[in-house]
Design a protein around this motif. Sequence first.
Motif, PDB file in Angstrom:
ATOM      1  N   PRO A 109      29.035  39.165  11.065  1.00  0.00           N
ATOM      2  CA  PRO A 109      28.580  37.592  11.266  1.00  0.00           C
ATOM      3  C   PRO A 109      28.747  36.859   9.744  1.00  0.00           C
ATOM      4  CG  PRO A 109      27.026  38.614  12.330  1.00  0.00           C
ATOM      5  CD  PRO A 109      27.699  39.443  12.118  1.00  0.00           C
ATOM      6  N   GLN A 206      27.487  30.849  13.357  1.00  0.00           N
ATOM      7  CA  GLN A 206      28.336  31.839  14.063  1.00  0.00           C
ATOM      8  C   GLN A 206      29.171  31.505  13.677  1.00  0.00           C
ATOM      9  OE1 GLN A 206      27.143  31.929  18.446  1.00  0.00           O
ATOM     10  NE2 GLN A 206      25.403  31.157  17.967  1.00  0.00           N
ATOM     11  N   ARG A 209      32.205  33.402   9.833  1.00  0.00           N
ATOM     12  CA  ARG A 209      32.350  34.996  10.492  1.00  0.00           C
ATOM     13  C   ARG A 209      33.639  35.263   9.834  1.00  0.00           C
ATOM     14  NH1 ARG A 209      33.975  31.611  14.475  1.00  0.00           N
ATOM     15  NH2 ARG A 209      36.069  32.290  15.572  1.00  0.00           N
ATOM     16  N   GLU A 211      35.965  38.057  11.778  1.00  0.00           N
ATOM     17  CA  GLU A 211      36.443  39.422  13.778  1.00  0.00           C
ATOM     18  C   GLU A 211      38.014  40.493  12.495  1.00  0.00           C
ATOM     19  OE1 GLU A 211      36.980  37.443  16.152  1.00  0.00           O
ATOM     20  OE2 GLU A 211      35.557  35.603  15.792  1.00  0.00           O
TER      21      GLU A 211
END
Length: 219
Positions: A109, A206, A209, A211
């Motif tokens: 996050p 959310q 972020r 990844e």
Amino acid sequence: MKKTVLAFAFSTLTLGGCMTYDPYTGEEKTSNATMGSVIGAIGGAAVGAATSSKSDRGKGALIGAASGAAVGGGIGYYMDRQEAELRNKLEGSGVRVVRNGDQIDLVMPGNITFDVNQTTIKPSFSNTLESVALVLKEFDKTTIQIEGHTDSTGSRDYNQLLSERRAGSVRDFLLNQGIQAGRTRAVGYGPRYPIASNDTAAGREQNRRVELTLVPTQQ
């Protein structure tokens, strides 16, 4: 031939250590290594039978099943070990570890990694990324795609650039920790791939972020 394949698949399940423990749910689950072995056995048996003469079809299926199980289980086992190590290192860090077949996703996050509208990794998050780097160096037969994502607030061009720069910051950090550049790729997606609604503050948080997607280098 079908009985041979089923018998080999059953033996793989019963003898291969088919269960692993999920520390987040507290439940047992079938390991990806075992599932890979079963799938590999079935596929290998089919190939073995198809490439054997009629009289040797059963033998060919058995040989194919054995080799297929070894290949499928080997990749799965390797990723199982990497997943377990990442979960152990990252528990309580705020980073989510998500397993999808032979792929591992680390969802970081933005609120714990970056300050608002910034692209410099927070000093408080450095220890977590150092732990990630240690695991990535140990399991060096994976490639790492680093993806930056934003919410939909602001202009699309700004968010695109922000996502690219944040992904680049994480990549630079990993390179400084000794990860080989050839294993990594950084890309920004801006607001294109939300995982929650952008209509709420919680959803936008959310969506902001980074990844990391880890996949085996050899399939």
